[in-house]
Design a protein around this motif. Sequence first.
Motif, PDB file in Angstrom:
ATOM      1  N   TRP A   7       0.863  -1.186   0.000  1.00  0.00           N
ATOM      2  CA  TRP A   7       0.000   0.000   0.000  1.00  0.00           C
ATOM      3  C   TRP A   7       0.891   1.225   0.000  1.00  0.00           C
ATOM      4  CZ3 TRP A   7      -2.491   2.824   4.626  1.00  0.00           C
ATOM      5  CH2 TRP A   7      -3.520   3.678   4.198  1.00  0.00           C
ATOM      6  N   THR A   8       0.797   2.049  -1.042  1.00  0.00           N
ATOM      7  CA  THR A   8       1.634   3.252  -1.061  1.00  0.00           C
ATOM      8  C   THR A   8       0.897   4.454  -0.486  1.00  0.00           C
ATOM      9  OG1 THR A   8       1.005   3.985  -3.273  1.00  0.00           O
ATOM     10  CG2 THR A   8       2.796   2.381  -3.124  1.00  0.00           C
ATOM     11  N   GLY A   9      -0.371   4.280  -0.125  1.00  0.00           N
ATOM     12  CA  GLY A   9      -1.180   5.346   0.441  1.00  0.00           C
ATOM     13  C   GLY A   9      -2.485   5.492  -0.324  1.00  0.00           C
ATOM     14  N   HIS A  10      -3.500   6.019   0.354  1.00  0.00           N
ATOM     15  CA  HIS A  10      -4.852   6.247  -0.200  1.00  0.00           C
ATOM     16  C   HIS A  10      -5.417   4.970  -0.839  1.00  0.00           C
ATOM     17  CE1 HIS A  10      -8.261   8.675  -0.994  1.00  0.00           C
ATOM     18  NE2 HIS A  10      -8.174   8.519  -2.304  1.00  0.00           N
ATOM     19  N   ALA A  11      -5.552   4.914  -2.161  1.00  0.00           N
ATOM     20  CA  ALA A  11      -6.108   3.709  -2.800  1.00  0.00           C
ATOM     21  C   ALA A  11      -5.136   3.138  -3.821  1.00  0.00           C
ATOM     22  CB  ALA A  11      -7.445   4.041  -3.460  1.00  0.00           C
ATOM     23  N   THR A  12      -3.868   3.403  -3.627  1.00  0.00           N
ATOM     24  CA  THR A  12      -2.840   3.004  -4.587  1.00  0.00           C
ATOM     25  C   THR A  12      -2.072   1.797  -4.056  1.00  0.00           C
ATOM     26  OG1 THR A  12      -2.634   5.307  -5.272  1.00  0.00           O
ATOM     27  CG2 THR A  12      -0.834   3.834  -5.866  1.00  0.00           C
ATOM     28  N   TRP A  13      -1.937   0.790  -4.903  1.00  0.00           N
ATOM     29  CA  TRP A  13      -1.315  -0.488  -4.515  1.00  0.00           C
ATOM     30  C   TRP A  13      -0.351  -0.955  -5.582  1.00  0.00           C
ATOM     31  CZ3 TRP A  13      -2.389  -3.022   0.112  1.00  0.00           C
ATOM     32  CH2 TRP A  13      -3.428  -2.443   0.871  1.00  0.00           C
ATOM     33  N   LEU A  14       0.710  -1.581  -5.143  1.00  0.00           N
ATOM     34  CA  LEU A  14       1.609  -2.325  -6.012  1.00  0.00           C
ATOM     35  C   LEU A  14       1.422  -3.797  -5.654  1.00  0.00           C
ATOM     36  CD1 LEU A  14       4.684   0.027  -5.655  1.00  0.00           C
ATOM     37  CD2 LEU A  14       3.461  -0.431  -7.799  1.00  0.00           C
ATOM     38  N   ILE A  15       1.027  -4.597  -6.614  1.00  0.00           N
ATOM     39  CA  ILE A  15       0.756  -6.011  -6.374  1.00  0.00           C
ATOM     40  C   ILE A  15       1.756  -6.816  -7.188  1.00  0.00           C
ATOM     41  CG2 ILE A  15      -0.952  -7.862  -6.546  1.00  0.00           C
ATOM     42  CD1 ILE A  15      -3.133  -5.670  -6.322  1.00  0.00           C
ATOM     43  N   PRO A 166     -12.500  -0.013   0.872  1.00  0.00           N
ATOM     44  CA  PRO A 166     -12.485   1.350   1.409  1.00  0.00           C
ATOM     45  C   PRO A 166     -13.199   1.393   2.757  1.00  0.00           C
ATOM     46  CG  PRO A 166     -14.198   1.164  -0.255  1.00  0.00           C
ATOM     47  CD  PRO A 166     -13.488  -0.173  -0.214  1.00  0.00           C
ATOM     48  N   ILE A 167     -12.651   2.192   3.682  1.00  0.00           N
ATOM     49  CA  ILE A 167     -13.310   2.357   4.984  1.00  0.00           C
ATOM     50  C   ILE A 167     -13.469   3.835   5.361  1.00  0.00           C
ATOM     51  CG2 ILE A 167     -12.407   0.134   5.802  1.00  0.00           C
ATOM     52  CD1 ILE A 167     -10.643   1.858   7.786  1.00  0.00           C
ATOM     53  N   GLY A 168     -13.184   4.744   4.427  1.00  0.00           N
ATOM     54  CA  GLY A 168     -13.141   6.166   4.771  1.00  0.00           C
ATOM     55  C   GLY A 168     -14.482   6.825   4.997  1.00  0.00           C
ATOM     56  N   ASP A 169     -15.573   6.185   4.493  1.00  0.00           N
ATOM     57  CA  ASP A 169     -16.915   6.757   4.596  1.00  0.00           C
ATOM     58  C   ASP A 169     -17.025   8.013   3.719  1.00  0.00           C
ATOM     59  OD1 ASP A 169     -19.605   6.934   5.429  1.00  0.00           O
ATOM     60  OD2 ASP A 169     -19.048   6.354   7.465  1.00  0.00           O
ATOM     61  N   LEU A 170     -18.160   8.652   3.723  1.00  0.00           N
ATOM     62  CA  LEU A 170     -18.513   9.842   2.937  1.00  0.00           C
ATOM     63  C   LEU A 170     -18.581   9.560   1.436  1.00  0.00           C
ATOM     64  CD1 LEU A 170     -16.647  12.963   4.437  1.00  0.00           C
ATOM     65  CD2 LEU A 170     -19.103  12.467   4.471  1.00  0.00           C
ATOM     66  N   TYR A 195      -8.799   5.870   3.328  1.00  0.00           N
ATOM     67  CA  TYR A 195      -9.095   6.552   4.591  1.00  0.00           C
ATOM     68  C   TYR A 195      -7.808   7.245   5.038  1.00  0.00           C
ATOM     69  CZ  TYR A 195      -6.286   3.193   7.131  1.00  0.00           C
ATOM     70  OH  TYR A 195      -5.221   2.452   7.581  1.00  0.00           O
ATOM     71  N   GLY A 196      -7.965   8.271   5.893  1.00  0.00           N
ATOM     72  CA  GLY A 196      -6.798   8.883   6.519  1.00  0.00           C
ATOM     73  C   GLY A 196      -5.994   9.817   5.637  1.00  0.00           C
ATOM     74  N   THR A 197      -6.400   9.965   4.381  1.00  0.00           N
ATOM     75  CA  THR A 197      -5.638  10.792   3.454  1.00  0.00           C
ATOM     76  C   THR A 197      -5.866  12.276   3.731  1.00  0.00           C
ATOM     77  OG1 THR A 197      -6.213   9.048   1.876  1.00  0.00           O
ATOM     78  CG2 THR A 197      -5.013  10.966   1.015  1.00  0.00           C
ATOM     79  N   TRP A 198      -7.109  12.598   4.051  1.00  0.00           N
ATOM     80  CA  TRP A 198      -7.529  13.961   4.386  1.00  0.00           C
ATOM     81  C   TRP A 198      -8.491  13.864   5.578  1.00  0.00           C
ATOM     82  CZ3 TRP A 198      -8.196  12.162  -0.801  1.00  0.00           C
ATOM     83  CH2 TRP A 198      -7.247  12.656  -1.719  1.00  0.00           C
ATOM     84  N   PRO A 199      -8.655  14.967   6.321  1.00  0.00           N
ATOM     85  CA  PRO A 199      -9.522  14.909   7.516  1.00  0.00           C
ATOM     86  C   PRO A 199     -10.940  14.353   7.282  1.00  0.00           C
ATOM     87  CG  PRO A 199      -8.217  16.911   7.552  1.00  0.00           C
ATOM     88  CD  PRO A 199      -7.940  16.252   6.218  1.00  0.00           C
ATOM     89  N   PRO A 200     -11.615  14.668   6.170  1.00  0.00           N
ATOM     90  CA  PRO A 200     -13.002  14.155   6.038  1.00  0.00           C
ATOM     91  C   PRO A 200     -13.105  12.627   6.014  1.00  0.00           C
ATOM     92  CG  PRO A 200     -12.622  15.947   4.496  1.00  0.00           C
ATOM     93  CD  PRO A 200     -11.271  15.585   5.078  1.00  0.00           C
ATOM     94  N   ILE A 201     -12.024  11.940   5.655  1.00  0.00           N
ATOM     95  CA  ILE A 201     -12.087  10.471   5.622  1.00  0.00           C
ATOM     96  C   ILE A 201     -11.138   9.844   6.655  1.00  0.00           C
ATOM     97  CG2 ILE A 201     -12.983  10.280   3.270  1.00  0.00           C
ATOM     98  CD1 ILE A 201     -10.114   9.645   2.315  1.00  0.00           C
ATOM     99  N   GLU A 202     -10.911  10.604   7.722  1.00  0.00           N
ATOM    100  CA  GLU A 202     -10.120  10.055   8.838  1.00  0.00           C
ATOM    101  C   GLU A 202     -10.921   8.933   9.498  1.00  0.00           C
ATOM    102  OE1 GLU A 202      -6.640   9.987   9.988  1.00  0.00           O
ATOM    103  OE2 GLU A 202      -7.048  11.987   9.202  1.00  0.00           O
ATOM    104  N   GLN A 203     -10.262   7.837   9.832  1.00  0.00           N
ATOM    105  CA  GLN A 203     -10.919   6.729  10.533  1.00  0.00           C
ATOM    106  C   GLN A 203      -9.927   6.073  11.486  1.00  0.00           C
ATOM    107  OE1 GLN A 203     -14.055   6.105  10.423  1.00  0.00           O
ATOM    108  NE2 GLN A 203     -14.673   7.202   8.558  1.00  0.00           N
TER     109      GLN A 203
END
Length: 231
Positions: A7-15, A166-170, A195-203
């Motif tokens: 997981w490199t962050g947000h919704a980006t993955w190297l598989i 995804p678990i960020g909601d909104l 989730y966790g990338t910006w305050p609105p999707i903090e979890q």
Amino acid sequence: MPVTLTWTGHATWLIDTGVGVLLVDPFFDECPTAAMKAADVACDAILVTHGHFDHVADLVAVAKRTGAKVFCNWEIGQWLGGQGVANVQPMNLGGSALVPGGRATMELAWHSSSLPDGTYGGNPCGWLLDVGGRLVYVAGDTGLFSDMERIGHRRDGRRIDVAILPIGDLFTMGPETSREAIHLLKPRLALPNHYGTWPPIEQDAAAWAAAVAADGVAAAKVLVPGESVSV
Ligand code: NI
Ligand code: MN
């Protein structure tokens, strides 16, 4: 040969399938939590779930630099052509294609999809990957939907080895609805993202993982950006 997911962050993955590296939804340089820069990414194929900026911001640059084939829906494929990206495999929902290490099937997602310049982005999607002998489900940005039960229940009896949800909601499923998704998908392992990338999707991902573990369907593991897990 295990499959390694980073997981490199947000919704980006190297598989890493053992045969090649699949990059999902390249979003690096404008991502506040990204563990790497777009210029440093190495990949053999790129899979795109939808056209929103937080999934394609670095798509054109990485595709051009690496020459990796981009697997995406028809509309994003057309847009990429206009951006000078030639190595594209356009697809649509229900279709599958060979990728390094196995096969990628374009699955449903309930969301929206427009490209950063306003171009219509077609239907959003998730990806079901049968790679390296593992089933990897990338839900993409989506709400909960009952076809997740169908995605997780195969005629051959195989279970999803790892589900990225995804678990960020909104804008997508949140912590509660993703637990319902796990109930339908019944993966062996669930990994949270978006989730966790910006305050609105903090979890609170640790609390989410504890709740998933208590539900007793799947194991859950919370990665930090840059961290990997092998399945
Ligand atoms: Ni989106
Ligand atoms: Mn998104």
